[in-house]
Structures are given as structure tokens and as C-alpha cells.
Design a protein around this motif. Structure first.
Motif, PDB file in Angstrom:
ATOM      1  N   GLU A   1      -1.728  -0.608  13.201  1.00 26.50           N
ATOM      2  CA  GLU A   1      -1.446   0.185  12.009  1.00 26.50           C
ATOM      3  C   GLU A   1      -0.170   1.008  12.185  1.00 26.50           C
ATOM      4  OE1 GLU A   1      -4.416   2.027  14.729  1.00 26.50           O
ATOM      5  OE2 GLU A   1      -4.421   0.200  13.521  1.00 26.50           O
TER       6      GLU A   1
ATOM      7  N   GLY B   1     -10.999  -4.335   2.438  1.00 30.10           N
ATOM      8  CA  GLY B   1      -9.888  -3.801   1.657  1.00 30.10           C
ATOM      9  C   GLY B   1     -10.361  -3.221   0.337  1.00 30.10           C
TER      10      GLY B   1
ATOM     11  N   THR C   1      -9.002   5.649   4.731  1.00 27.71           N
ATOM     12  CA  THR C   1      -8.803   4.524   5.652  1.00 27.71           C
ATOM     13  C   THR C   1      -9.093   4.912   7.097  1.00 27.71           C
ATOM     14  OG1 THR C   1      -6.424   5.034   5.799  1.00 27.71           O
ATOM     15  CG2 THR C   1      -7.121   3.442   4.132  1.00 27.71           C
TER      16      THR C   1
ATOM     17  N   ASP D   1      -2.727   2.773   5.013  1.00 27.51           N
ATOM     18  CA  ASP D   1      -3.934   2.081   5.465  1.00 27.51           C
ATOM     19  C   ASP D   1      -3.977   2.108   6.989  1.00 27.51           C
ATOM     20  OD1 ASP D   1      -6.133   0.551   5.937  1.00 27.51           O
ATOM     21  OD2 ASP D   1      -5.602  -1.057   4.558  1.00 27.51           O
TER      22      ASP D   1
ATOM     23  N   TYR E   1      -4.859  -2.696  -1.784  1.00 31.12           N
ATOM     24  CA  TYR E   1      -5.676  -2.500  -0.581  1.00 31.12           C
ATOM     25  C   TYR E   1      -6.431  -3.778  -0.225  1.00 31.12           C
ATOM     26  CZ  TYR E   1      -4.854   2.496  -0.009  1.00 31.12           C
ATOM     27  OH  TYR E   1      -4.270   3.722   0.235  1.00 31.12           O
TER      28      TYR E   1
ATOM     29  N   ASN F   1     -11.763   0.226   0.943  1.00 31.71           N
ATOM     30  CA  ASN F   1     -10.701   1.232   1.028  1.00 31.71           C
ATOM     31  C   ASN F   1     -10.165   1.579  -0.352  1.00 31.71           C
ATOM     32  OD1 ASN F   1     -10.690   1.578   3.836  1.00 31.71           O
ATOM     33  ND2 ASN F   1      -9.293  -0.142   4.155  1.00 31.71           N
TER      34      ASN F   1
ATOM     35  N   VAL G   1       0.835  -1.202   0.000  1.00 32.97           N
ATOM     36  CA  VAL G   1       0.000   0.000   0.000  1.00 32.97           C
ATOM     37  C   VAL G   1       0.868   1.250   0.000  1.00 32.97           C
ATOM     38  CG1 VAL G   1      -1.624   1.349   1.376  1.00 32.97           C
ATOM     39  CG2 VAL G   1      -1.995  -1.091   1.079  1.00 32.97           C
TER      40      VAL G   1
END
Length: 354
Positions: A264, A125, A143, A80, A233, A128, A73
Motif C-alpha cells: 500500500e 473493495g 481501509t 486504500d 474501491y 471499503n 481511489v
């Protein structure tokens, strides 16, 4: 090998993207060895291997998986922030399906639960990817929506409670062993191998890097950049879903509020430590792997030393900052310049151009 060749070899090694991450990882392991001489000891109990090194690989498996998806990503110049929420949602969906399905130890039920959780993770995903690529929303905002809403979705799935299971077959995913090693290690190896083969042995890796460098130029060159962005994603969501299965099966429960919390941020740190730039473009999966191991080894070191829990995050933040500064070429040059000008005050102009 003469002195000049040795110097050139060392310079090339220092410029390699893995040199500083491996050096930091080695320093952490060396510190643990000095502090606890039996740190690397591995014992066999009940046909399974146990030890600090095994624990680092086992407990670091979910973070490694999330970081692998995050790498691709970030390579597209995206981000993300929802992976932690997807981790919680995947674990909650799998545990809810098993708890409501009757015989919790049924292999068919466990497979259905795993399939539903992973399918939902891919759909998230896709959501997103569509917001970023289709709607044109900035990745950090797109996100962030799922990061906030995802926790609520996980809470709705679990009805605000912690769902507990009694399913040895599901527990095997995160707590089982294969060939004396934790099964989670084999899951990570499989995902990493697939990601490396697809991105390095096919043109997909080059497409991802080109989209990250210049999406408009990639589009004009015939690359369907929107589909590339959506695909990465979706893959990131899948990796987060697998991580959620590992976490929930390891403790045989699902906690929609705390599962995957701050994953994250750790994943982004692992990617950056591994040498991948947040500006997109070239990415390094192996560097990400080393970066995730650094973060997990640091956590293990903090607990081994006995640092109070309330200051753990502060220590972790300072160490990560130090690692990033060490990796910064501009910082190293500035440090070398100051050292040379202090040692040789009359040669400031020479040091300035070194």
C-alpha cells in the motif's frame, strides 16, 4: 529554432507532469548502465527472454497493478491502505482452493480458484467503498480496518501456514511466458489499457475527477458520487486481487503474513511520484506507471550495488524523498532563488519575483 523558442519549449517540457518522473527513471537506468555495462543485456534461453530490464517489468507487475487501482481511489480524494491485505487474501484463497480441489493441474480447478479469489477481492473493495461512501467513514480509517483485519483473514484461510502448490497451470499466471515475454507483463498491459480506455474515452474519468475536486458539487450536478466512489474501491480491490494471483503463482505458494506486505505504501508513492495529488482531482495513469517503474528500478539498483538488506529501506526512503522534492515546484523555486541570490547578491529583489 531560435533561442527564445528553445527556452519556451524547455519550460513547457519541465511543466509536463511526466518530465521529472521520466528524468529520474532515466537517471536510475543511466547509473545502472555506468555501474554495470551489461545491465541492459537481454538473453534468450529456452525460448524466453531474460535480463535486468525484463526482471524490472516482471517483478514490478504486481506493484503496477495495485498502483493503477490506487490512482483512481486517490483521484476521488480517498486512500486504500488495505490493498496489501487484499493481495494476501486473494493469493491465499486461490492456493487453498487448488490445494483442496484434488488434481492441482486441472484447468477447470485453476479457473475456479482464480474466479473465487477475484470475486472475493471485489467484495472486499465493495466493503471499503460502502464504509467510505455509505457510512461516511474517513477513507484512511475505513481501509485501515481491512488492512489490519485482512491479515487475520489471510491467516485464517491458510490456517497460519504457508500453502504450497504443484500446479504448472496456476504457476503460468505469474511465472509463465507468452511470446518470449513474462505473462505478467501482458496482464499489466491489459489492465492498464482497460483502465485508460474507460477513464479517458468515456465520461467516467471526468466523473472521478469531479468527485475528487468537489463531491457535493458533483452530486448537485447530477453525478452519483457515492456510486463512483464505490466503483473505484471495487476496481482497486480487483487490481490488488490480480496482483495477489501474480505473486502467489510466481512462487507457487501463499503466505498470509508476508504476501503484499507494505504494498500500500509503495503504491501510494508510485501514484504521487507520477504526479497525481493526494488532494484528489486530476489523475495520471501513465505517471503512475512511471512511478511504479521508478520504485522497482530503485529496488533492483539497490540489490545490484550490493547495499546491505538492513539499510535498504533507509536508502529507498531517501531516494523517494529526493524524487518528491525534485517534483515540487515550490522547492525548485526556492532552490533557484537561493542560487540566484548567492550568485548575484545585489539582485535579491529581482530573484524574489522570478
Amino acid at each position: 529554432m531560435n533561442q527564445t523558442n528553445r527556452t519556451n519549449l524547455m519550460n513547457r517540457m519541465r511543466k509536463h507532469h511526466l518530465f521529472w518522473p521520466l528524468a529520474v527513471l532515466g537517471a536510475l537506468l543511466l547509473f545502472n548502465l555506468i555501474y554495470s555495462p551489461d545491465f541492459f543485456s537481454v538473453k534468450m534461453r529456452g525460448g524466453h527472454l531474460y535480463g535486468n530490464v525484463i526482471d524490472i517489468l516482471n517483478f514490478g507487475a504486481p506493484l503496477i497493478l495495485v498502483a493503477i487501482g490506487m490512482t483512481l481511489v486517490i483521484a476521488t480524494k480517498g486512500i486504500d491502505l488495505s490493498v496489501g491485505s487484499i493481495v494476501a487474501i486473494a493469493g491465499a484463497m486461490a492456493c487453498l482452493t487448488i490445494s483442496k480441489g484434488g488434481d492441482q493441474n486441472s484447468l477447470g480447478l485453476v479457473l475456479i480458484a482464480v474466479g473465487l479469489a477475484l470475486a472475493l477481492s471485489v467484495v472486499l473493495g465493495l466493503w471499503n467503498g460502502l464504509l467510505v461512501s455509505g457510512a461516511g467513514i474517513q477513507p484512511i480509517i475505513a481501509t485501515l480496518i481491512l488492512m489490519v483485519a485482512g491479515r487475520g483473514i489471510a491467516q485464517l484461510i491458510t490456517d497460519g501456514q504457508i500453502i504450497t502448490l504443484s500446479s504448472p497451470k496456476y504457476e503460468f499466471i505469474g511465472a509463465g511466458s507468452l511470446a518470449t515475454l513474462p505473462f505478467s507483463i501482458f496482464v499489466v498491459v491489459a489492465v492498464f489499457a482497460i483502465a485508460a480506455l474507460v477513464t479517458r474515452k468515456t465520461a467516467l474519468g471526468m466523473f472521478i475527477e469531479s468527485v475528487g475536486c468537489n463531491p457535493e458539487a458533483s452530486r448537485l450536478a447530477g453525478i452519483r458520487s457515492k456510486y463512483i466512489v464505490i466503483a473505484v474501491y471495487m476496481f482497486c480491490g480487483l487490481c490488488a486481487g490480480i496482483a495477489g494471483l501474480l505473486l502467489s503463482s510466481n512462487i507457487s505458494s501463499a503466505d498470509g503474513n508476508n504476501a503484499g506486505l507494505w504494498y500500500e505504501l509503495d503504491a501510494i508513492l508510485a501514484v504521487v511520484i507520477g504526479g497525481t495529488s493526494l488532494n484528489g482531482g486530476r489523475f495520471y495513469l501513465t505517471g503512475t506507471l512511471v512511478g511504479a517503474l521508478i520504485i522497482q528500478t530503485l529496488s533492483t539498483t539497490i540489490y545490484t550495488v550490493g547495499i546491505p538488506p538492513e539499510v535498504t529501506l533507509v536508502v529507498k526512503a531517501f531516494v523517494v524523498l529526493a524524487v518528491c522534492l525534485i517534483q515540487s515546484e515550490a522547492f525548485r523555486k526556492a532552490l533557484a532563488y537561493r542560487w540566484k541570490t548567492r550568485r548575484y547578491p545585489g539582485e535579491k529583489e529581482v530573484a524574489r519575483h522570478v
